[in-house]
Design a protein around this motif. Structure first.
Motif, PDB file in Angstrom:
ATOM      1  N   GLY A   1      -0.019 -15.062 -71.235  1.00 41.94           N
ATOM      2  CA  GLY A   1       0.331 -14.286 -70.058  1.00 41.94           C
ATOM      3  C   GLY A   1       1.661 -14.716 -69.473  1.00 41.94           C
ATOM      4  O   GLY A   1       2.046 -15.887 -69.553  1.00 41.94           O
ATOM      5  N   GLY A   2       2.350 -13.768 -68.896  1.00 41.46           N
ATOM      6  CA  GLY A   2       3.637 -14.063 -68.266  1.00 41.46           C
ATOM      7  C   GLY A   2       4.228 -12.794 -67.709  1.00 41.46           C
ATOM      8  O   GLY A   2       3.504 -11.874 -67.308  1.00 41.46           O
ATOM      9  N   LEU A   3       5.542 -12.739 -67.718  1.00 39.01           N
ATOM     10  CA  LEU A   3       6.261 -11.579 -67.213  1.00 39.01           C
ATOM     11  C   LEU A   3       6.962 -10.870 -68.363  1.00 39.01           C
ATOM     12  O   LEU A   3       7.361 -11.513 -69.340  1.00 39.01           O
ATOM     13  CB  LEU A   3       7.288 -12.002 -66.165  1.00 39.01           C
ATOM     14  CG  LEU A   3       6.744 -12.755 -64.949  1.00 39.01           C
ATOM     15  CD1 LEU A   3       7.896 -13.247 -64.076  1.00 39.01           C
ATOM     16  CD2 LEU A   3       5.799 -11.870 -64.150  1.00 39.01           C
ATOM     17  N   GLY A   4       7.131  -9.568 -68.243  1.00 39.43           N
ATOM     18  CA  GLY A   4       7.886  -8.825 -69.232  1.00 39.43           C
ATOM     19  C   GLY A   4       9.270  -9.420 -69.382  1.00 39.43           C
ATOM     20  O   GLY A   4       9.923  -9.728 -68.378  1.00 39.43           O
ATOM     21  N   GLY A   5       9.706  -9.652 -70.609  1.00 40.58           N
ATOM     22  CA  GLY A   5      10.998 -10.272 -70.855  1.00 40.58           C
ATOM     23  C   GLY A   5      10.894 -11.731 -71.258  1.00 40.58           C
ATOM     24  O   GLY A   5      11.872 -12.328 -71.710  1.00 40.58           O
TER      25      GLY A   5
ATOM     26  N   SER B   1       3.843 -17.772 -66.122  1.00 43.39           N
ATOM     27  CA  SER B   1       4.129 -17.367 -64.744  1.00 43.39           C
ATOM     28  C   SER B   1       2.898 -17.589 -63.879  1.00 43.39           C
ATOM     29  O   SER B   1       1.764 -17.552 -64.363  1.00 43.39           O
ATOM     30  CB  SER B   1       4.554 -15.894 -64.671  1.00 43.39           C
ATOM     31  OG  SER B   1       3.432 -15.036 -64.817  1.00 43.39           O
ATOM     32  N   GLN B   2       3.137 -17.811 -62.589  1.00 46.91           N
ATOM     33  CA  GLN B   2       2.038 -18.036 -61.648  1.00 46.91           C
ATOM     34  C   GLN B   2       1.156 -16.800 -61.535  1.00 46.91           C
ATOM     35  O   GLN B   2      -0.068 -16.890 -61.448  1.00 46.91           O
ATOM     36  CB  GLN B   2       2.604 -18.412 -60.268  1.00 46.91           C
ATOM     37  CG  GLN B   2       1.553 -18.863 -59.271  1.00 46.91           C
ATOM     38  CD  GLN B   2       0.936 -20.202 -59.624  1.00 46.91           C
ATOM     39  OE1 GLN B   2       1.607 -21.068 -60.179  1.00 46.91           O
ATOM     40  NE2 GLN B   2      -0.326 -20.378 -59.304  1.00 46.91           N
ATOM     41  N   GLU B   3       1.785 -15.643 -61.524  1.00 43.24           N
ATOM     42  CA  GLU B   3       1.031 -14.393 -61.417  1.00 43.24           C
ATOM     43  C   GLU B   3       0.040 -14.252 -62.576  1.00 43.24           C
ATOM     44  O   GLU B   3      -1.125 -13.899 -62.379  1.00 43.24           O
ATOM     45  CB  GLU B   3       1.991 -13.194 -61.416  1.00 43.24           C
ATOM     46  CG  GLU B   3       1.289 -11.851 -61.339  1.00 43.24           C
ATOM     47  CD  GLU B   3       2.242 -10.671 -61.472  1.00 43.24           C
ATOM     48  OE1 GLU B   3       1.747  -9.549 -61.615  1.00 43.24           O
ATOM     49  OE2 GLU B   3       3.472 -10.876 -61.432  1.00 43.24           O
TER      50      GLU B   3
ATOM     51  N   ALA C   1       3.845  -7.964 -64.928  1.00 42.71           N
ATOM     52  CA  ALA C   1       2.827  -8.715 -65.664  1.00 42.71           C
ATOM     53  C   ALA C   1       2.749  -8.257 -67.118  1.00 42.71           C
ATOM     54  O   ALA C   1       2.853  -7.076 -67.423  1.00 42.71           O
ATOM     55  CB  ALA C   1       1.475  -8.553 -64.987  1.00 42.71           C
ATOM     56  N   CYS C   2       2.577  -9.211 -68.007  1.00 41.04           N
ATOM     57  CA  CYS C   2       2.492  -8.930 -69.429  1.00 41.04           C
ATOM     58  C   CYS C   2       1.420  -9.834 -70.038  1.00 41.04           C
ATOM     59  O   CYS C   2       1.295 -10.993 -69.645  1.00 41.04           O
ATOM     60  CB  CYS C   2       3.853  -9.194 -70.069  1.00 41.04           C
ATOM     61  SG  CYS C   2       3.930  -8.815 -71.821  1.00 41.04           S
TER      62      CYS C   2
END
Length: 197
Positions: free
Chosen positions: A10-14, A76-78, A49-50
């Motif tokens: 999990g993380g952020l797009g990019g 990522s924290q999210e 989110a990704c």
């Protein structure tokens, strides 16, 4: 030892989250496992989110979605806050420190590494952090071999980034092996659960 293991990235797009899932799945196939996976993005491709999911199994996989991951790798924290509740009670979180601050209430095992900082310091690019985390996952758990992962990285990334990603993989794998030594002292036998077969 398990018949199958479920991994969630999990993380952020990019941040290269989908690539992580693709490479791990390919490495698993090279090891002789059955593999299945899926991924999802937020409304925006970059910065939202990704998630990528991978199931590795000694038998054919009849459902391609991860239900209760054994391992959560988060950048990522999210993503951490969103996906942690799904993790098995005896699961493992590998997270990007200090970008991700673990919950004090969580009872699952956490392992933090300065992946993004390491990528910037050693390789001059934060984009290599995702491959560092793949190396950490392999070195710590033994889920797939370094050789299989290295081959999958070579096949899965653009030629102009190949050398950088191989260096990132080696950095991460070395960190994972060091952590494994400590885990084997403090949690004797616990890492055996990440072996398939």
């Amino acid at each position: 030892m398990a018949d199958k293991l479920e991994v969630c990235f999990g993380g952020l797009g990019g941040q290269g989250i989908v690539l992580m899932g693709t490479v791990l799945g390919a490495a698993g196939v090279k090891e002789g496992y059955w593999a299945a996976g899926s991924n999802s993005y937020g409304a925006q491709a970059r910065g939202s989110a990704c998630r990528a999911e991978v199931i590795l199994s000694s038998k054919p996989v009849d459902f391609p979605r991860v239900i209760r991951p054994d391992v959560l790798v988060v950048l990522s924290q999210e993503a951490y806050q969103r996906f942690l509740p799904e993790l098995k009670e005896d699961g493992l979180v590998i997270h990007d420190h200090p970008m991700v601050q673990p919950s004090q209430e969580s009872q699952v095992v956490h392992f933090g590494i300065r992946g993004t900082d390491l990528a910037l310091e050693s390789l001059g690019s934060a984009q290599a952090a995702n491959v560092i985390f793949l190396g950490v996952l392999a070195g710590l758990t033994g889920l797939v071999s370094f050789a299989a992962l290295a081959q999958a990285v070579d096949e899965g990334v653009s030629g102009k980034f190949r050398d950088m990603n191989q260096k990132a993989l080696q950095e991460g794998f070395s960190c994972g092996l060091e952590a494994r030594k400590e885990f084997e002292k403090s949690r004797k036998g616990w890492l055996e659960r990440f072996k398939i077969g």
